[in-house]
Design an enzyme around this catalytic site. Sequence first.
Site, short mmCIF file in Angstrom:
data_model
loop_
_atom_site.label_atom_id
_atom_site.label_comp_id
_atom_site.label_asym_id
_atom_site.label_seq_id
_atom_site.Cartn_x
_atom_site.Cartn_y
_atom_site.Cartn_z
N GLY A 37 9.50 5.38 18.99
CA GLY A 37 9.34 5.76 20.39
C GLY A 37 8.83 7.16 20.62
O GLY A 37 8.94 7.68 21.73
N GLY A 38 8.26 7.80 19.59
CA GLY A 38 7.75 9.15 19.76
C GLY A 38 6.56 9.20 20.71
O GLY A 38 5.87 8.19 20.91
N ASN A 46 1.26 3.81 13.83
CA ASN A 46 2.53 4.03 13.13
C ASN A 46 2.59 3.27 11.81
O ASN A 46 3.26 3.69 10.87
CB ASN A 46 3.70 3.62 14.00
CG ASN A 46 4.18 4.73 14.92
OD1 ASN A 46 5.34 4.78 15.29
ND2 ASN A 46 3.29 5.63 15.31
N ASN A 105 10.98 0.60 13.08
CA ASN A 105 11.22 2.02 12.83
C ASN A 105 11.80 2.66 14.09
O ASN A 105 11.23 2.52 15.16
CB ASN A 105 9.90 2.69 12.44
CG ASN A 105 10.02 4.19 12.26
OD1 ASN A 105 9.20 4.96 12.74
ND2 ASN A 105 11.04 4.63 11.55
N SER A 175 2.76 19.50 5.67
CA SER A 175 1.37 19.67 5.23
C SER A 175 0.62 18.34 5.18
O SER A 175 -0.61 18.32 5.13
CB SER A 175 1.33 20.35 3.86
OG SER A 175 1.85 19.50 2.85
N ARG A 185 -2.40 11.35 18.81
CA ARG A 185 -1.11 11.10 19.47
C ARG A 185 -1.03 11.85 20.81
O ARG A 185 -0.47 11.32 21.78
CB ARG A 185 0.04 11.53 18.55
CG ARG A 185 0.20 10.72 17.28
CD ARG A 185 1.06 9.50 17.46
NE ARG A 185 2.38 9.75 17.93
CZ ARG A 185 3.50 9.45 17.28
NH1 ARG A 185 3.43 8.88 16.09
NH2 ARG A 185 4.68 9.66 17.80
N HIS A 266 11.90 11.03 8.94
CA HIS A 266 12.15 9.89 9.84
C HIS A 266 11.10 8.80 9.72
O HIS A 266 11.35 7.66 10.09
CB HIS A 266 12.18 10.42 11.28
CG HIS A 266 12.62 9.43 12.31
ND1 HIS A 266 13.82 8.77 12.24
CD2 HIS A 266 11.99 8.97 13.44
CE1 HIS A 266 13.93 7.96 13.29
NE2 HIS A 266 12.84 8.06 14.02
N TRP A 267 9.95 9.13 9.18
CA TRP A 267 8.80 8.23 9.19
C TRP A 267 8.58 7.68 7.79
O TRP A 267 7.55 7.88 7.16
CB TRP A 267 7.58 9.00 9.66
CG TRP A 267 6.63 8.22 10.51
CD1 TRP A 267 6.81 6.99 11.05
CD2 TRP A 267 5.34 8.66 10.92
NE1 TRP A 267 5.71 6.61 11.77
CE2 TRP A 267 4.79 7.62 11.72
CE3 TRP A 267 4.60 9.81 10.71
CZ2 TRP A 267 3.53 7.72 12.29
CZ3 TRP A 267 3.35 9.90 11.28
CH2 TRP A 267 2.82 8.87 12.07
#
Length: 288
Positions: A37-38, A46, A105, A175, A185, A266-267
């Site tokens: 949900g970013g 994603n 995710n 990086s 995004r 998180h990803w």
Amino acid sequence: MTSTTATRTERTVEVGRRRIFVTEAGEGTPVVLLHGGGPGATGASNYSRNIDALAEKFRVIVPDMPGYGRSSKDIDQSDPFGDLAMFVRGLLDALDIERAHLVGNSYGGAAALRLAMDRPDRVGRLILMGPGGIGTTRALPTKGLNALLGYYGGEGPSKEKLSEFIREYLVYDASAIGDDLIDLRYQASIVPDVVANPPLRRPSGPTALRTLLRMDLTRDRRLADVQAPTLVIWGADDKVNRPAGGPALAKTMPNCDLYVAARTGHWVQWERADLFNELASTFLGGDA
């Protein structure tokens, strides 16, 4: 794991009151990939490092979740995860799919898990990567979650705020994030309909407490009854959703395996794509 580039199709599907943009690739058992949900998230972006690998074995279905990308922008803010679960069920109906494996995710993980509680007959196997809604009312929000929820607040969205969220909180190795990803995004995050009605935000008003409790899936007694074989994958350095949620799910859910990925944020599916693709292909294929 090596993979060839799969042929993808794109279309818009009518799902109830919504129009949902869907990317598909591959053939076989259906696997639905639900993104996080970013700000500025979309399904294909994603899962950009996973679609081709999974499409070698499965029919991969990647929607833009309601509120994101090229899909309709409305979300029921009184019960977001319930609304998203209903959306996933509606998408399966629209695609004439009785039962599918779900991969989710964060925000998408919460949607997948809620559907497994609401309609277990529609869910085959589950893969959850740092899912939302796990113990969210039992501790203060993380800095990463605060950054996510605060993106549209204050002076509003900016490329600087988005860059900080992604590079500081979404991944372990900043990086690895190029400016092109930030730009993509950011442009998706400032679509007027999204700015006017952000899909993921702090509950407010007189029903805020009730909404928060609904969004803490560990408070739902049905969690212990989810029989779907489940693989939880959590980055050891996740700064958005606490890695302690992994053991909590493994302890509660009767058929839940847990994999904690070192030096990962998180990803997981993006940072550790080769690892994720191999785990997912094996698990969804029914292998141990």
